[in-house]
Write a protein that holds these residues in place. Structure first.
Motif, mmCIF file in Angstrom:
data_model
loop_
_atom_site.group_PDB
_atom_site.id
_atom_site.type_symbol
_atom_site.label_atom_id
_atom_site.label_comp_id
_atom_site.label_asym_id
_atom_site.label_seq_id
_atom_site.Cartn_x
_atom_site.Cartn_y
_atom_site.Cartn_z
ATOM 1 N N LEU A 49 9.914 67.826 13.925
ATOM 2 C CA LEU A 49 9.499 69.036 13.229
ATOM 3 C C LEU A 49 10.676 69.666 12.484
ATOM 4 C CD1 LEU A 49 7.119 70.665 15.873
ATOM 5 C CD2 LEU A 49 6.467 69.715 13.654
ATOM 6 N N VAL A 50 11.836 69.718 13.124
ATOM 7 C CA VAL A 50 13.021 70.274 12.461
ATOM 8 C C VAL A 50 13.463 69.363 11.316
ATOM 9 C CG1 VAL A 50 15.446 70.925 12.769
ATOM 10 C CG2 VAL A 50 13.778 71.502 14.526
ATOM 11 N N PHE A 51 13.408 68.046 11.542
ATOM 12 C CA PHE A 51 13.798 67.094 10.501
ATOM 13 C C PHE A 51 12.885 67.222 9.284
ATOM 14 C CE2 PHE A 51 13.488 62.693 8.734
ATOM 15 C CZ PHE A 51 14.765 62.632 8.202
ATOM 16 N N GLU A 52 11.577 67.339 9.507
ATOM 17 C CA GLU A 52 10.645 67.489 8.391
ATOM 18 C C GLU A 52 10.935 68.764 7.604
ATOM 19 O OE1 GLU A 52 6.534 67.007 8.631
ATOM 20 O OE2 GLU A 52 6.578 65.103 9.701
ATOM 21 N N SER A 53 11.220 69.850 8.324
ATOM 22 C CA SER A 53 11.536 71.102 7.645
ATOM 23 C C SER A 53 12.782 70.950 6.787
ATOM 24 C CB SER A 53 11.730 72.215 8.686
ATOM 25 O OG SER A 53 11.985 73.453 8.059
ATOM 26 N N SER A 54 13.773 70.236 7.301
ATOM 27 C CA SER A 54 15.013 70.003 6.535
ATOM 28 C C SER A 54 14.745 69.149 5.301
ATOM 29 C CB SER A 54 16.049 69.327 7.430
ATOM 30 O OG SER A 54 16.346 70.109 8.568
ATOM 31 N N SER A 87 20.030 63.341 3.634
ATOM 32 C CA SER A 87 19.172 62.806 4.694
ATOM 33 C C SER A 87 19.911 62.762 6.017
ATOM 34 C CB SER A 87 18.684 61.406 4.313
ATOM 35 O OG SER A 87 18.016 61.420 3.072
ATOM 36 N N ALA A 88 21.157 62.279 5.984
ATOM 37 C CA ALA A 88 21.954 62.211 7.209
ATOM 38 C C ALA A 88 22.223 63.613 7.752
ATOM 39 C CB ALA A 88 23.265 61.486 6.941
ATOM 40 N N LEU A 89 22.497 64.563 6.847
ATOM 41 C CA LEU A 89 22.742 65.941 7.270
ATOM 42 C C LEU A 89 21.490 66.552 7.888
ATOM 43 C CD1 LEU A 89 24.799 68.271 7.300
ATOM 44 C CD2 LEU A 89 23.936 68.946 5.047
ATOM 45 N N SER A 90 20.327 66.235 7.314
ATOM 46 C CA SER A 90 19.061 66.749 7.864
ATOM 47 C C SER A 90 18.824 66.227 9.270
ATOM 48 C CB SER A 90 17.901 66.342 6.949
ATOM 49 O OG SER A 90 18.040 66.897 5.664
ATOM 50 N N LEU A 91 19.058 64.923 9.465
ATOM 51 C CA LEU A 91 18.864 64.333 10.795
ATOM 52 C C LEU A 91 19.893 64.860 11.782
ATOM 53 C CD1 LEU A 91 17.317 62.358 12.566
ATOM 54 C CD2 LEU A 91 18.840 60.538 11.773
ATOM 55 N N LEU A 92 21.146 64.968 11.349
ATOM 56 C CA LEU A 92 22.201 65.477 12.229
ATOM 57 C C LEU A 92 21.928 66.914 12.624
ATOM 58 C CD1 LEU A 92 24.965 65.031 13.576
ATOM 59 C CD2 LEU A 92 26.027 65.832 11.444
ATOM 60 N N ARG A 93 21.476 67.706 11.671
ATOM 61 C CA ARG A 93 21.135 69.107 11.972
ATOM 62 C C ARG A 93 20.040 69.192 13.025
ATOM 63 N NH1 ARG A 93 16.871 72.574 8.755
ATOM 64 N NH2 ARG A 93 17.497 74.699 9.232
ATOM 65 N N ALA A 94 19.003 68.353 12.857
ATOM 66 C CA ALA A 94 17.898 68.354 13.825
ATOM 67 C C ALA A 94 18.378 67.948 15.212
ATOM 68 C CB ALA A 94 16.791 67.422 13.342
#
Length: 325
Positions: free
Chosen positions: A110-115, A147-154
């Protein structure tokens, strides 16, 4: 069904109730949910195959769409099979480790999708406001970094949730939900859950609004530019390039924030309403995202049609070879 209660226990397994108050109707939810899950898997797999196998779709927007499709597959596969197990076979038991793992991946996706949706708003801003530099700005290297930043953030944001849950002891094995969530698990805990609640509140009230503010900023700049265009047709055409992204955002954020709003009135609204809303934002977006992009984006629609035609031809060849044998 026996319910184990004690002052404090660390059970090896937990019991998912399903939809409290509507247990007798579970079988009626099972059939449509099965159809929805099959359609979700087929739609997102087709979308992934169409984007990854067609060279003309190797563009920034479509790469982000493929990442959404992948996260939708993971999200629905984490939750729906166990829900079907509950609704079809009344198999409610789930291992504690499996429950925490399910909770982690659901919140993570859910967090990854939002990012990713936030990154897509930046993509739309560049496409509309700076089209001549679109490919020079949104390079494959930048997309990989986003993309990597979005996944890392999640991952960084969600990892504390299972770690905080692992330290809890439980007064009951029964979770009043159809899948494992942080809030549902803290409700059956005997330990001090202040830290869990504060951190969950931070994730819900900080991350979502931050993403929405970033998206709103991108679209405010887009709207300002579009309104300056002299011709109505040009304005409509420009707005249409953002319509699919807006539809996907609405499908994710509207049920999520409606569910968050319902949590402010826990005693006034029946429990099954909370659960049904939670199921909605877990089931509906993965289903309609491939429909939105498959129907509204011409290149994706054509690629998915060609993919279906190729599958149909291969099935015919296979069937005819079996007949001749």
């Amino acid at each position: 069904m026996s319910i184990l209660n004690s002052s404090a226990l660390r059970p090896s397994s937990l019991i998912l109730i399903g939809i409290p108050g509507l247990e007798s109707y579970h079988i009626w939810f099972a059939a449509p949910l099965s159809i929805i899950y099959i359609a979700t898997v087929l739609g997102n797999v087709m979308l992934l195959l169409a984007i990854t196998t067609v060279l003309k779709l190797q563009k920034p927007m479509y790469i982000f769409i493929s990442q959404l499709a992948f996260s939708d597959l993971v999200l629905s596969t984490c939750a729906v099979p166990k829900m079907l197990d509950i609704f079809w076979y009344n198999s409610r038991e789930i291992q504690l480790s499996a429950c925490i793992t399910q909770m982690f991946f659901i919140h993570l996706m859910l967090v990854f999708e939002s990012s990713i949706l936030t990154a897509m708003s930046f993509d739309r801003y560049v496409a509309v406001c700076n089209p001549l530099r679109y490919h020079s700005i949104l390079t494959h290297a930048l997309i990989a970094k986003l993309s990597a930043l979005s996944l890392l953030r999640a991952i960084v944001v969600i990892v504390p949730l299972p770690l905080l849950t692992l330290r809890l002891s439980f007064c009951s094995r029964c979770i009043a939900h159809s899948f494992c969530t942080n809030m549902a698990m803290t409700k059956i805990s005997c330990a001090d859950i202040t830290v869990n609640n504060v951190y969950a509140m931070f994730v819900s009230l900080f991350l979502g609004p931050v993403d929405i503010i970033c998206i709103a900023l991108s679209y405010s700049l887009i709207v300002r530019l579009v309104l300056r265009l002299p011709h109505k047709d040009a304005r409509l055409k420009t707005f249409s390039t953002c319509s699919s992204h807006i539809s996907v955002m609405s499908a994710l954020y509207v049920p999520f924030f409606f569910g968050t709003l319902l949590t402010l009135f826990p005693n006034r609204i029946p429990v099954h309403v909370h659960i049904l809303v939670a199921n909605t934002y877990l089931i509906v977006p993965p289903l309609i995202n491939p429909l939105i992009y498959g129907l509204t984006v011409k290149e994706v629609r054509q690629s998915m049609y060609l993919l279906l035609q190729n599958c149909k031809n291969r099935i015919r060849l296979w069937a005819s070879s079996r007949v001749w044998r």
